[in-house]
Design a protein around this motif. Sequence first.
Motif, short mmCIF file in Angstrom:
data_model
loop_
_atom_site.label_atom_id
_atom_site.label_comp_id
_atom_site.label_asym_id
_atom_site.label_seq_id
_atom_site.Cartn_x
_atom_site.Cartn_y
_atom_site.Cartn_z
N SER A 9 -2.44 11.76 2.20
CA SER A 9 -1.33 11.59 1.76
C SER A 9 -0.91 10.21 0.98
CB SER A 9 0.02 11.44 3.02
OG SER A 9 -0.17 10.40 3.99
N SER A 10 -0.13 10.25 0.21
CA SER A 10 0.09 9.02 -0.45
C SER A 10 0.48 8.02 0.18
CB SER A 10 1.11 9.30 -1.87
OG SER A 10 2.32 9.65 -1.19
N SER A 11 1.26 8.08 1.30
CA SER A 11 1.64 6.87 2.14
C SER A 11 0.50 6.41 2.70
CB SER A 11 2.93 7.38 2.87
OG SER A 11 2.19 8.38 3.81
N LYS A 12 -0.34 7.28 3.19
CA LYS A 12 -1.55 6.85 3.82
C LYS A 12 -2.48 5.92 2.91
CE LYS A 12 -2.82 7.57 7.61
NZ LYS A 12 -2.99 6.84 8.83
N ASP A 14 -1.52 4.50 -0.02
CA ASP A 14 -0.73 3.07 -0.48
C ASP A 14 -1.02 2.10 0.70
OD1 ASP A 14 -0.14 4.42 -2.49
OD2 ASP A 14 1.96 4.86 -1.94
N GLN A 15 -0.81 2.65 2.18
CA GLN A 15 -1.01 1.81 3.09
C GLN A 15 -2.53 1.05 3.07
OE1 GLN A 15 -0.50 3.82 6.90
NE2 GLN A 15 -0.38 1.55 8.15
#
Length: 59
Positions: A9-12, A14-15
């Motif tokens: 996922s993009s959030s993972k 980015d994290q």
Amino acid sequence: MAVPKKKTSSSKRDQRKATWKRKANLQAQRALSIGKSILTGRAEGFIYPQADAEDEEES
């Protein structure tokens, strides 16, 4: 038979990038702090070679 992995996922993603950049920023701050303390002559926790007074006179 090979099966593709699930998409990250993009959030993972980015994290992970944020963590990597935070670590790099912290190391840059530490390096700058050590450099400043060496220039001011207050470096206590960092050992570095110093030229002897005799060596400077010969040059």
